[in-house]
Design an enzyme around this catalytic site. Structure first.
Site, PDB file in Angstrom:
ATOM      1  N   SER A  52       2.307   6.720   0.410  1.00  0.00           N
ATOM      2  CA  SER A  52       1.032   7.425   0.275  1.00  0.00           C
ATOM      3  C   SER A  52       1.016   8.441  -0.864  1.00  0.00           C
ATOM      4  CB  SER A  52       0.638   8.083   1.603  1.00  0.00           C
ATOM      5  OG  SER A  52       0.475   7.095   2.597  1.00  0.00           O
ATOM      6  N   GLU A 106       8.675  -3.529   4.259  1.00  0.00           N
ATOM      7  CA  GLU A 106       7.878  -4.670   4.754  1.00  0.00           C
ATOM      8  C   GLU A 106       8.722  -5.937   4.792  1.00  0.00           C
ATOM      9  OE1 GLU A 106       4.733  -3.993   1.956  1.00  0.00           O
ATOM     10  OE2 GLU A 106       4.307  -2.122   3.004  1.00  0.00           O
ATOM     11  N   HIS A 162      12.497  -3.606   0.535  1.00  0.00           N
ATOM     12  CA  HIS A 162      11.264  -2.910   0.930  1.00  0.00           C
ATOM     13  C   HIS A 162      11.104  -2.980   2.457  1.00  0.00           C
ATOM     14  CE1 HIS A 162       7.113  -1.748   1.345  1.00  0.00           C
ATOM     15  NE2 HIS A 162       7.211  -1.208   0.135  1.00  0.00           N
ATOM     16  N   GLU A 203      11.519   5.462   0.868  1.00  0.00           N
ATOM     17  CA  GLU A 203      10.176   5.243   1.390  1.00  0.00           C
ATOM     18  C   GLU A 203      10.204   5.368   2.916  1.00  0.00           C
ATOM     19  OE1 GLU A 203       7.680   2.788  -1.621  1.00  0.00           O
ATOM     20  OE2 GLU A 203       8.716   1.393  -0.308  1.00  0.00           O
ATOM     21  N   ASN A 252       3.801  -1.030  -6.850  1.00  0.00           N
ATOM     22  CA  ASN A 252       4.095  -2.228  -6.056  1.00  0.00           C
ATOM     23  C   ASN A 252       2.761  -2.776  -5.543  1.00  0.00           C
ATOM     24  OD1 ASN A 252       4.931  -4.143  -4.241  1.00  0.00           O
ATOM     25  ND2 ASN A 252       5.918  -2.710  -2.820  1.00  0.00           N
ATOM     26  N   TRP A 253       2.337  -3.869  -6.131  1.00  0.00           N
ATOM     27  CA  TRP A 253       1.017  -4.410  -5.792  1.00  0.00           C
ATOM     28  C   TRP A 253       1.020  -5.157  -4.467  1.00  0.00           C
ATOM     29  CZ3 TRP A 253      -1.514  -6.725 -10.885  1.00  0.00           C
ATOM     30  CH2 TRP A 253      -1.634  -5.700 -11.833  1.00  0.00           C
ATOM     31  N   LYS A 254       2.177  -5.429  -3.931  1.00  0.00           N
ATOM     32  CA  LYS A 254       2.298  -6.165  -2.658  1.00  0.00           C
ATOM     33  C   LYS A 254       1.480  -7.462  -2.743  1.00  0.00           C
ATOM     34  CE  LYS A 254       3.226  -1.786  -0.451  1.00  0.00           C
ATOM     35  NZ  LYS A 254       3.184  -0.947   0.720  1.00  0.00           N
ATOM     36  N   GLY A 280       2.081   2.242  -3.787  1.00  0.00           N
ATOM     37  CA  GLY A 280       1.432   1.048  -3.235  1.00  0.00           C
ATOM     38  C   GLY A 280      -0.056   1.061  -3.533  1.00  0.00           C
ATOM     39  N   GLY A 281      -0.857   1.441  -2.544  1.00  0.00           N
ATOM     40  CA  GLY A 281      -2.321   1.385  -2.644  1.00  0.00           C
ATOM     41  C   GLY A 281      -2.886   2.005  -3.908  1.00  0.00           C
ATOM     42  N   GLY A 285       1.374   3.457   3.478  1.00  0.00           N
ATOM     43  CA  GLY A 285       0.039   2.943   3.771  1.00  0.00           C
ATOM     44  C   GLY A 285      -0.666   3.680   4.908  1.00  0.00           C
TER      45      GLY A 285
END
Ligand code: 13P
Length: 249
Positions: free
Chosen positions: A211, A95, A93, A165, A9-11, A232-233, A171
């Site tokens: 993470s 966010e 998600h 999640e 997920n590149w957000k 994510g990251g 993150g």
């Protein structure tokens, strides 16, 4: 046999050039039995899809609106996604829940609409730190599922992937321990089994997100109810994403 999946997920990261660069690098990695997905910005979905048309990497959307068309400034519908060949979308998600006020009511509309439109969904859910500290994490997750995907009919489940999640792990560098991930995934599978039976619950892929990195991916993915990860990251760094894919192969 349920699918093993690693999804990035590149957000809201990567402009057009960065998107193209990362995809060109991704095209060189070896992918065996694991399904690999990436979710770039909706602006670049078509570019990503075109670049990957001969490759085993699926391009998915980070979000979709709950209505098919109309005066919803800035939003994207399932028909729009399907018209560029996108057939899977994330929904729910944390966010989106936190910053865009997407509550269970909205998310129920979204999951129904996406499934009715013939799309596959990756439905995300998970408790906040305060819920875990007060030992309410099972209760919270159960209600997030009961208010949304567990309201769908059994036929829908061939088009549903779940992603647990825990918000406190997203993150933050803090990951759920393999035991915490396994017990929640098993709990979720039991919730599905109670509603639809074992045949369906055993076929649903349940991903872990929060993470995940090369150093912890192996341990997390080796749990019997963890079928992969939503990353994510680490999905923005080719070598890390590649290591995570290998950890799930
Ligand atoms: P991080 O891997 O950066 O913690 O993000 C997880 C996530 O939110 C994937 O959807």
């Amino acid at each position: 046999m349920r699918k093993k999946i690693v999804a990035g997920n590149w957000k809201m990261n990567n402009d057009l050039n960065q998107t193209i660069l990362l995809i060109e690098k991704l095209k060189k990695i070896e992918i065996n039995e694991v399904s690999v997905m990436i979710a770039p910005s909706s602006l670049f979905l078509k570019t990503a899809k075109d670049l990957l048309h001969d490759f085993k990497i699926e391009v998915v959307s980070q979000n979709v609106h709950q209505e098919n068309k109309g005066a919803y400034t800035g939003e994207v519908s399932c028909d729009m996604l399907k018209s560029i060949g996108i057939s899977t979308t994330l929904i729910g998600h944390s966010e989106r829940r936190a910053y865009f006020n997407e509550d269970d009511q909205v998310l129920l509309k979204k999951v129904k609409y996406a499934i009715d439109s013939g799309m596959k969904i990756i439905f995300c859910f998970g408790e906040q730190l305060i819920d875990r500290k007060s030992n309410k994490h099972f209760e919270i997750v159960k209600s997030q599922l009961e208010n949304t995907v567990l309201k769908l009919d059994s036929e829908s489940w061939s088009n549903i992937i779940l992603a647990y999640e825990p918000v406190w792990a997203i993150g933050t560098g803090e990951t759920a321990s393999p035991e915490q991930a396994q017990e929640m995934h098993e709990f979720v599978r039991n919730c599905i089994s109670n509603c639809y039976g074992d045949l369906i619950s055993e076929e649903v892929s349940i991903l872990y997100g929060g993470s995940v990195k090369p150093s912890n991916a192996n341990e997390i993915f080796s749990n019997k109810d963890v079928d992969g990860g939503l990353i994510g990251g680490a999905a923005l760094v080719l070598s890390d994403f590649n290591e995570i894919i290998k950890a799930n192969s």
